[in-house]
Design a protein around this motif. Structure first.
Motif, PDB file in Angstrom:
ATOM      1  N   VAL A 164      -2.931   1.500   7.687  1.00  0.00           N
ATOM      2  CA  VAL A 164      -3.004   2.791   6.988  1.00  0.00           C
ATOM      3  C   VAL A 164      -4.414   3.366   7.143  1.00  0.00           C
ATOM      4  O   VAL A 164      -4.601   4.534   7.488  1.00  0.00           O
ATOM      5  N   PRO A 180      -3.393  10.758  -6.952  1.00  0.00           N
ATOM      6  CA  PRO A 180      -2.587   9.707  -6.319  1.00  0.00           C
ATOM      7  C   PRO A 180      -3.416   8.589  -5.682  1.00  0.00           C
ATOM      8  O   PRO A 180      -2.965   7.436  -5.670  1.00  0.00           O
ATOM      9  N   VAL A 181      -4.620   8.907  -5.171  1.00  0.00           N
ATOM     10  CA  VAL A 181      -5.463   7.845  -4.581  1.00  0.00           C
ATOM     11  C   VAL A 181      -5.846   6.839  -5.674  1.00  0.00           C
ATOM     12  O   VAL A 181      -5.744   5.621  -5.481  1.00  0.00           O
ATOM     13  N   VAL A 230      -2.480  -1.266  -6.705  1.00  0.00           N
ATOM     14  CA  VAL A 230      -2.766  -2.320  -5.725  1.00  0.00           C
ATOM     15  C   VAL A 230      -3.761  -3.333  -6.298  1.00  0.00           C
ATOM     16  O   VAL A 230      -3.570  -4.553  -6.166  1.00  0.00           O
ATOM     17  N   TYR A 233       1.533   3.912  -3.111  1.00  0.00           N
ATOM     18  CA  TYR A 233       1.273   5.349  -2.940  1.00  0.00           C
ATOM     19  C   TYR A 233       2.527   6.172  -3.275  1.00  0.00           C
ATOM     20  O   TYR A 233       2.430   7.229  -3.912  1.00  0.00           O
ATOM     21  N   ALA A 242      -2.678   4.870  -7.013  1.00  0.00           N
ATOM     22  CA  ALA A 242      -2.229   3.855  -6.049  1.00  0.00           C
ATOM     23  C   ALA A 242      -3.222   2.699  -5.993  1.00  0.00           C
ATOM     24  O   ALA A 242      -2.814   1.533  -5.959  1.00  0.00           O
ATOM     25  N   ALA A 243      -4.529   3.013  -6.005  1.00  0.00           N
ATOM     26  CA  ALA A 243      -5.540   1.949  -5.946  1.00  0.00           C
ATOM     27  C   ALA A 243      -5.448   1.062  -7.191  1.00  0.00           C
ATOM     28  O   ALA A 243      -5.568  -0.164  -7.089  1.00  0.00           O
ATOM     29  N   ALA A 259      -3.487  -3.565   5.144  1.00  0.00           N
ATOM     30  CA  ALA A 259      -3.825  -2.177   4.805  1.00  0.00           C
ATOM     31  C   ALA A 259      -4.566  -1.477   5.941  1.00  0.00           C
ATOM     32  O   ALA A 259      -4.621  -0.250   5.983  1.00  0.00           O
ATOM     33  N   THR A 289       0.839  -1.217   0.000  1.00  0.00           N
ATOM     34  CA  THR A 289       0.000   0.000   0.000  1.00  0.00           C
ATOM     35  C   THR A 289       0.863   1.252   0.000  1.00  0.00           C
ATOM     36  O   THR A 289       0.658   2.174  -0.799  1.00  0.00           O
ATOM     37  N   VAL A 290       1.850   1.275   0.906  1.00  0.00           N
ATOM     38  CA  VAL A 290       2.704   2.472   1.025  1.00  0.00           C
ATOM     39  C   VAL A 290       3.561   2.629  -0.235  1.00  0.00           C
ATOM     40  O   VAL A 290       3.742   3.746  -0.736  1.00  0.00           O
TER      41      VAL A 290
END
Lengths: 110, 238
Positions: free
Chosen positions: B74, B45-46, B53, B27, B49-50, B71, B23-24
């Protein structure tokens, strides 16, 4: 940083406890944040440590939404049935709400 | 050798640490991409990143609950982060106090528009009532929205998706929309993002400007409370 975490977690905990005790319809962290704002305003200043920790967290706020955004895959079936109308509705309504907020903000602020 | 690798993967894929790290890392990559295009609003960025993942979970056949074991650490930080919104609020208190009237008026306008236009558009598309109820609280933060949806006969899980979609749509469109409206005041721009697109809009605002972030946080918090009162009233009309 540690003292700042104690403050943030402590007020979240306090918020959760009060919300549970009185069955309030708002999330605990929102109440905790409200309480922290009142405390800091009464004190008249935000400590350097609390300020820098908060800004590090808030600058990376996007990271904290990644697990929830990934969670959307759990419900994809629900979306298939009404996908396009839902997407158009959400996009249109969100843009209208943002435009209304900004235009009224500017108009009343004059 | 091949067996060792697959055994190692079986071990790793079930460790929370693996998915926390994923996750990190996703991101960090997403944020780099966003920075390299000058934080262009479409490169959120959300979302980036999603996507990374979800691609990894799909390729490795990892179920979401296994992913969330890692996750959740976070995800948990959303609580303290919400409390932390008090700090920019207090630091900008002078500006906030002077803007009390525009804040109150814009809150009412945005909340009415968000709920009303979602219900009207959804109704025009012929969506069934439980879906309309699920749509109504989409502009507020997830726990409040799911609570409203559940108490009025909506589908809380659908509301959770719609809330995320709203946040993403808002974060991606707020900058071009505000530019088109010639909105220069960062307070107004931030407030619009937070009030209509909750935490994900607020996250975008903090990446653009600290004052915009502070006002986004105010908009998000106020709308959470206001929409909880407004939705039951407006639903009576549809």
């Amino acid at each position: 940083m540690i003292n700042a975490l104690v403050v943030l977690l402590g007020l979240q905990l306090m918020g959760e406890v009060v919300v549970n005790l009185f069955g309030l319809p708002i999330p605990g962290p929102v109440l905790g944040g409200g309480a922290l704002a009142v405390i800091l305003l009464a004190r008249g200043r935000v400590g350097a440590e609390l300020s820098s920790t908060a800004h590090v967290i808030l600058r990376n706020l996007s990271l904290l939404f990644v697990p929830a955004a990934v969670g959307v895959i759990e419900y994809r079936d629900m979306f298939v049935a009404y996908g396009l109308p839902l997407f158009v509705t959400v996009l249109g309504s969100t843009m209208l709400a943002m435009a209304a907020a900004a235009l009224v903000f500017r108009w009343v602020g004059r | 050798m091949g067996d060792d690798v697959s055994l190692l993967w079986v071990y790793l894929s079930e460790r929370p640490l693996t998915w926390l790290t994923a996750t990190v890392t996703a991101y960090a990559i997403a944020d780099r991409i966003a920075l390299s295009v000058g934080r262009h609003p479409l490169f959120n960025p959300v979302v980036l990143a999603a996507i990374i993942v979800i691609a990894v979970l799909t390729l490795t056949g990892t179920p979401f609950p296994v992913y969330f074991e890692g996750a959740q650490f976070v995800h948990f930080m959303l609580g303290p982060a919400t409390v932390a919104l008090a700090i920019p609020l207090v630091e900008n208190w002078g500006t906030v106090k002077r803007a009390a009237r525009p804040i109150a008026a814009a809150l009412v306008a945005a909340a009415l528009t968000a709920v009303g236009s979602a219900l009207a558009l959804g109704w025009a598309f012929g969506l069934p009532r439980d879906v309309l109820v699920s749509l109504a609280p989409k502009s507020v933060t997830t726990p409040i929205a799911m609570g409203i949806s559940a108490s009025l006969g909506g589908i809380p899980a659908l509301t959770a998706i719609l809330v995320i979609m709203t946040g993403v749509c808002g974060a991606m469109t707020v900058t071009p929309l505000m530019n088109a409206l010639k909105m220069r005041d960062m307070a107004a721009r931030g407030f619009a993002a937070g009030v209509a697109a909750h935490g994900i809009g607020t996250a975008r605002a903090f990446q653009v400007d600290p004052l915009a972030g502070a006002f986004a946080g105010i908009g998000m918090a106020l709308n959470g409370a206001f929409t909880a009162l407004l939705v039951p009233l407006l639903l009576g009309l549809f």
